[in-house]
Scaffold this motif. Sequence first.
Motif, PDB file in Angstrom:
ATOM      1  N   GLY A 288     -53.126 -43.448  66.464  1.00 46.25           N
ATOM      2  CA  GLY A 288     -54.031 -44.568  66.688  1.00 46.25           C
ATOM      3  C   GLY A 288     -53.942 -45.626  65.602  1.00 46.25           C
ATOM      4  N   GLN A 289     -53.763 -45.192  64.342  1.00 42.23           N
ATOM      5  CA  GLN A 289     -53.653 -46.145  63.238  1.00 42.23           C
ATOM      6  C   GLN A 289     -52.389 -46.989  63.366  1.00 42.23           C
ATOM      7  OE1 GLN A 289     -56.151 -46.415  61.429  1.00 42.23           O
ATOM      8  NE2 GLN A 289     -57.051 -44.495  60.751  1.00 42.23           N
ATOM      9  N   TYR A 290     -51.279 -46.343  63.731  1.00 46.67           N
ATOM     10  CA  TYR A 290     -50.027 -47.084  63.863  1.00 46.67           C
ATOM     11  C   TYR A 290     -50.115 -48.084  65.008  1.00 46.67           C
ATOM     12  CZ  TYR A 290     -48.599 -43.002  61.158  1.00 46.67           C
ATOM     13  OH  TYR A 290     -48.515 -42.010  60.215  1.00 46.67           O
ATOM     14  N   VAL A 291     -50.709 -47.669  66.115  1.00 44.40           N
ATOM     15  CA  VAL A 291     -50.845 -48.565  67.269  1.00 44.40           C
ATOM     16  C   VAL A 291     -51.713 -49.760  66.910  1.00 44.40           C
ATOM     17  CG1 VAL A 291     -51.763 -48.763  69.608  1.00 44.40           C
ATOM     18  CG2 VAL A 291     -50.427 -46.753  68.965  1.00 44.40           C
ATOM     19  N   ARG A 292     -52.772 -49.527  66.145  1.00 43.96           N
ATOM     20  CA  ARG A 292     -53.637 -50.626  65.730  1.00 43.96           C
ATOM     21  C   ARG A 292     -52.861 -51.655  64.905  1.00 43.96           C
ATOM     22  NH1 ARG A 292     -59.345 -49.946  65.296  1.00 43.96           N
ATOM     23  NH2 ARG A 292     -60.126 -48.095  66.366  1.00 43.96           N
ATOM     24  N   LEU A 293     -52.112 -51.199  63.910  1.00 38.63           N
ATOM     25  CA  LEU A 293     -51.400 -52.130  63.038  1.00 38.63           C
ATOM     26  C   LEU A 293     -50.271 -52.849  63.772  1.00 38.63           C
ATOM     27  CD1 LEU A 293     -51.125 -50.302  59.591  1.00 38.63           C
ATOM     28  CD2 LEU A 293     -52.579 -52.234  60.196  1.00 38.63           C
ATOM     29  N   LEU A 294     -49.535 -52.118  64.608  1.00 34.79           N
ATOM     30  CA  LEU A 294     -48.373 -52.709  65.264  1.00 34.79           C
ATOM     31  C   LEU A 294     -48.724 -53.432  66.555  1.00 34.79           C
ATOM     32  CD1 LEU A 294     -45.925 -49.724  64.698  1.00 34.79           C
ATOM     33  CD2 LEU A 294     -45.829 -51.943  63.559  1.00 34.79           C
ATOM     34  N   GLY A 295     -49.714 -52.925  67.279  1.00 32.59           N
ATOM     35  CA  GLY A 295     -50.061 -53.520  68.561  1.00 32.59           C
ATOM     36  C   GLY A 295     -51.127 -54.592  68.489  1.00 32.59           C
ATOM     37  N   VAL A 296     -51.936 -54.583  67.424  1.00 35.07           N
ATOM     38  CA  VAL A 296     -52.989 -55.579  67.258  1.00 35.07           C
ATOM     39  C   VAL A 296     -52.741 -56.420  66.005  1.00 35.07           C
ATOM     40  CG1 VAL A 296     -55.467 -55.966  66.973  1.00 35.07           C
ATOM     41  CG2 VAL A 296     -54.664 -54.097  68.435  1.00 35.07           C
ATOM     42  N   GLY A 297     -52.568 -55.744  64.867  1.00 33.87           N
ATOM     43  CA  GLY A 297     -52.404 -56.465  63.609  1.00 33.87           C
ATOM     44  C   GLY A 297     -51.180 -57.360  63.580  1.00 33.87           C
ATOM     45  N   LEU A 298     -50.034 -56.873  64.062  1.00 30.17           N
ATOM     46  CA  LEU A 298     -48.800 -57.669  64.014  1.00 30.17           C
ATOM     47  C   LEU A 298     -48.883 -58.910  64.899  1.00 30.17           C
ATOM     48  CD1 LEU A 298     -45.913 -57.992  62.947  1.00 30.17           C
ATOM     49  CD2 LEU A 298     -45.143 -56.538  64.839  1.00 30.17           C
ATOM     50  N   PRO A 299     -49.282 -58.798  66.165  1.00 29.50           N
ATOM     51  CA  PRO A 299     -49.421 -60.027  66.971  1.00 29.50           C
ATOM     52  C   PRO A 299     -50.413 -61.021  66.377  1.00 29.50           C
ATOM     53  CG  PRO A 299     -49.428 -58.096  68.402  1.00 29.50           C
ATOM     54  CD  PRO A 299     -49.516 -57.592  66.991  1.00 29.50           C
ATOM     55  N   LEU A 300     -51.539 -60.520  65.839  1.00 27.71           N
ATOM     56  CA  LEU A 300     -52.509 -61.433  65.217  1.00 27.71           C
ATOM     57  C   LEU A 300     -51.923 -62.119  63.986  1.00 27.71           C
ATOM     58  CD1 LEU A 300     -55.878 -59.455  65.463  1.00 27.71           C
ATOM     59  CD2 LEU A 300     -55.165 -61.450  66.793  1.00 27.71           C
ATOM     60  N   THR A 301     -51.095 -61.389  63.229  1.00 31.78           N
ATOM     61  CA  THR A 301     -50.439 -61.980  62.060  1.00 31.78           C
ATOM     62  C   THR A 301     -49.498 -63.100  62.477  1.00 31.78           C
ATOM     63  OG1 THR A 301     -50.573 -59.913  60.801  1.00 31.78           O
ATOM     64  CG2 THR A 301     -48.913 -61.499  60.105  1.00 31.78           C
ATOM     65  N   ILE A 302     -48.703 -62.861  63.526  1.00 35.70           N
ATOM     66  CA  ILE A 302     -47.792 -63.902  64.018  1.00 35.70           C
ATOM     67  C   ILE A 302     -48.586 -65.111  64.512  1.00 35.70           C
ATOM     68  CG2 ILE A 302     -46.080 -64.465  65.781  1.00 35.70           C
ATOM     69  CD1 ILE A 302     -45.113 -61.574  65.625  1.00 35.70           C
ATOM     70  N   LEU A 303     -49.666 -64.855  65.266  1.00 36.02           N
ATOM     71  CA  LEU A 303     -50.470 -65.951  65.797  1.00 36.02           C
ATOM     72  C   LEU A 303     -51.105 -66.760  64.670  1.00 36.02           C
ATOM     73  CD1 LEU A 303     -51.754 -67.433  68.176  1.00 36.02           C
ATOM     74  CD2 LEU A 303     -53.594 -65.720  68.150  1.00 36.02           C
ATOM     75  N   ALA A 304     -51.682 -66.078  63.681  1.00 31.28           N
ATOM     76  CA  ALA A 304     -52.319 -66.782  62.568  1.00 31.28           C
ATOM     77  C   ALA A 304     -51.294 -67.585  61.773  1.00 31.28           C
ATOM     78  CB  ALA A 304     -53.032 -65.776  61.661  1.00 31.28           C
ATOM     79  N   GLY A 305     -50.133 -66.972  61.494  1.00 32.57           N
ATOM     80  CA  GLY A 305     -49.088 -67.687  60.766  1.00 32.57           C
ATOM     81  C   GLY A 305     -48.579 -68.895  61.528  1.00 32.57           C
TER      82      GLY A 305
END
Length: 429
Positions: A85-102
């Motif tokens: 669950g932790q990996y899915v959160r970082l890769l499936g939510v955190g990474l797309p949000l990072t790209i969007l924010a950047g």
Amino acid sequence: MEHVAVVLVMAAIFVWGTVSARLERADLSAPIVFTLVGALLAALGLLDTPSESSALKPLVEITLVWVLFADAARIRVQDLRHDMGQYVRLLGVGLPLTILAGWLIAVWLFPGMGLWLALLVAAALAPTDAALGIPVVTNPAVPSRIRRLITVESGLNDGIATPVVMLAIAGVASAEGLAGAEDIGGALLELAVGAAIGIAVGLGGGWLLRHARRSGWAAEDFTGIAVLALAVLSYATAVSLHGNGFVAAFCGVLAFGAVAGRRGPTELVFLEQASGLVSLLVWTAFGAVAIPIMADRVDLTMVLYAVLSLTLVRMVPVALATLGAGLDRNTVLFVGWFGPRGLASLVFALIALEELGAGADSAVAVIGLTVFLSVLAHGLTAAPLATRYGHGATGMAPEPVEPAADLPVRGLPRRPHTGAGQSPSAKTT
């Protein structure tokens, strides 16, 4: 001149291999050393100018293919089930949000870039590089599941970001009307073809190697070479069939890992050392090619973007992705801060420079400056903050009864640590 440069680079690699442990005690890391080597070679006129960077294409392509393979080679879904669950959160939510924010911040700060080039900057800077935070992922004071969380994220996020980077490059090329440029539809088709070919090659190669091991046909001393060849096979097959070779390599290693069984230590060390060697060459190329571009274009706006990219653009998405995950505030801040930008970002920048020419200079300058600041900031803070966090870590769920062995980071030399939760193989890279 090129022969002199080769002599000097090879001599630098040899000298680094003989004194790396002593230099690392002074926090002088391989990326810093070889970036300086490349910049010195460029200053002395021993390497081609940035406008003549076509000779870099084979290096950066093989580097990305091997790094994608090596970064994901140790990761098996079966070994990560405890914290999936932790990996899915970082890769499936955190990474797309990072790209969007950047992306949004790049569009705001650099209106002259355009949407596609801004997306290229954001996507290229989204992947993290655990190799630049070695004291974090090797320090036994840091709980093993947090070390694994940072390392697994780093091992997979470059492959996930690759399709976005390729789409952004295709968008820039199409918008600028470059000769032979694919439109977005064609680029999406290439991604799909590459994914299908990579899965097919990875599944077939993984099954064959597993069967060969069980039958006693495969000598472990040679399996690492076979796996590197399989990575290039995935890439070359996809390119020859008009697919995206980098996506094929990433999908190939995931499929390979799903069926190949547990890899032997010799195979893993060879993969990491081979990717480590080409990574040193890319850091040298970064110093020679990207540093002069960055030096000519750097301004306060670029510095602001780089600082935001390393802080809020990374840390806020991590915080949002881990809401309700049972991690305390210090852990969220720790994981959010240790997202150093490194090799994957540089390779993406060099690929963009090769594909887009001078049109990518502004993006390359932003990416290069961000990576340069990351090398310094994360390199200097990794050891003290890891020790401080590890000694005061609280609020996390108990460790699994039999924690999976720590996942070593790709082939940059590092000081070994001993302690619970670290396997002997974690000291070999």
